[in-house]
Design an enzyme around this catalytic site. Sequence first.
Site, PDB file in Angstrom:
ATOM      1  N   GLU A 193     -12.697   3.320   4.449  1.00  0.00           N
ATOM      2  CA  GLU A 193     -11.643   3.478   5.465  1.00  0.00           C
ATOM      3  C   GLU A 193     -11.458   4.973   5.710  1.00  0.00           C
ATOM      4  OE1 GLU A 193      -7.553   2.984   4.485  1.00  0.00           O
ATOM      5  OE2 GLU A 193      -7.137   1.731   6.222  1.00  0.00           O
ATOM      6  N   GLU A 212       0.805  -1.222   0.000  1.00  0.00           N
ATOM      7  CA  GLU A 212       0.000   0.000   0.000  1.00  0.00           C
ATOM      8  C   GLU A 212       0.843   1.280   0.000  1.00  0.00           C
ATOM      9  OE1 GLU A 212      -2.266   0.771   3.618  1.00  0.00           O
ATOM     10  OE2 GLU A 212      -3.713   1.974   2.492  1.00  0.00           O
TER      11      GLU A 212
HETATM   12  O1  LIG Z   1      -1.921   4.084   8.205  1.00  0.00           O
HETATM   13  C1  LIG Z   1      -2.835   4.262   7.395  1.00  0.00           C
HETATM   14  O2  LIG Z   1      -3.302   5.395   7.174  1.00  0.00           O
HETATM   15  C2  LIG Z   1      -3.367   3.129   6.665  1.00  0.00           C
HETATM   16  O3  LIG Z   1      -4.185   3.312   5.787  1.00  0.00           O
HETATM   17  C3  LIG Z   1      -2.892   1.780   7.049  1.00  0.00           C
HETATM   18  O4  LIG Z   1      -3.422   0.764   6.281  1.00  0.00           O
END
Ligand SMILES: O=C(O)C(=O)CO
Length: 270
Positions: free
Chosen positions: A252, A153
Amino acid sequence: MTRHPLPYAVNLSILFAELPLLERPAAAAAAGFEAVEFWWPFPTATPPDADVDAFVAAIERAGVRLIGLNLFAGDMPAGDRGLVSWPGREDEFAAGVAAAARIGGRLGCPAFNALYGNRIEGQVPGIQDDVAIGNLGVAARALGEIGGTVLIEPVSGIPAYPLQTAQDAVGVIDRVSAAHDVRNLGLLADLYHLTVNDDDLDKAIEGYGDRIAHVQIADAPGRHEPGSGEVDIFGHLGRIAAAGYRGYVAAEYIPTGASADSFGWMHVTP
Ligand SMILES: O=C(O)C(=O)CO
């Protein structure tokens, strides 16, 4: 808003954070979600069995599916973002992977986010990258045994975190695949982080759409719910779906109000 066929999940580390951790899966189910994800939910890489059992039971009792789990990432509130490239902590990383594989195996979790880790003052970046390639090989093999994919990521807001763009993450994935002959790694396309990092989302989706193994959304600026900012979230999701992605899109974000009241964007019809 562009139509897309992708199902939604919810990240229970930053949504429903007003509730105790073990109450969040039931709250997600009550809000209509059948799939959830978590950052590593324990303070250490190797939690006691009783804590793992309680976590697994909370998810099973709620009747939701765990579709994503971050590997142990160090002290996140203090700014850590992963052990993957942290020389000297390889054994702890491997122990965390083994713990995640046990949880994932019990719950049928298909994807594990391996945060790369920050650049460390005084360390040679190339040495950190070599450590990362080794650790990610370990993770891919171990999690592959339970059918898991390792996610890489790009992250924003953490200046020492070296993976900023989709291209940065795909470069790591390609190095690991070549070094370890593993194919179960994929790009985590967090539309919020990529936007904040000034990645060109259209180009990233065009170039790497077939490398996307998981998607997360939040609006920018602010990292709040879709509609609170300026990101063309649904347009991007339409293009990601057109590129062939058929997995979950995880919400998220930090809700601007109560988590349960923040899902209006899911029900907007074009
Ligand atoms: O640390 C963050 O902002 C994330 O999205 C971790 O997955």
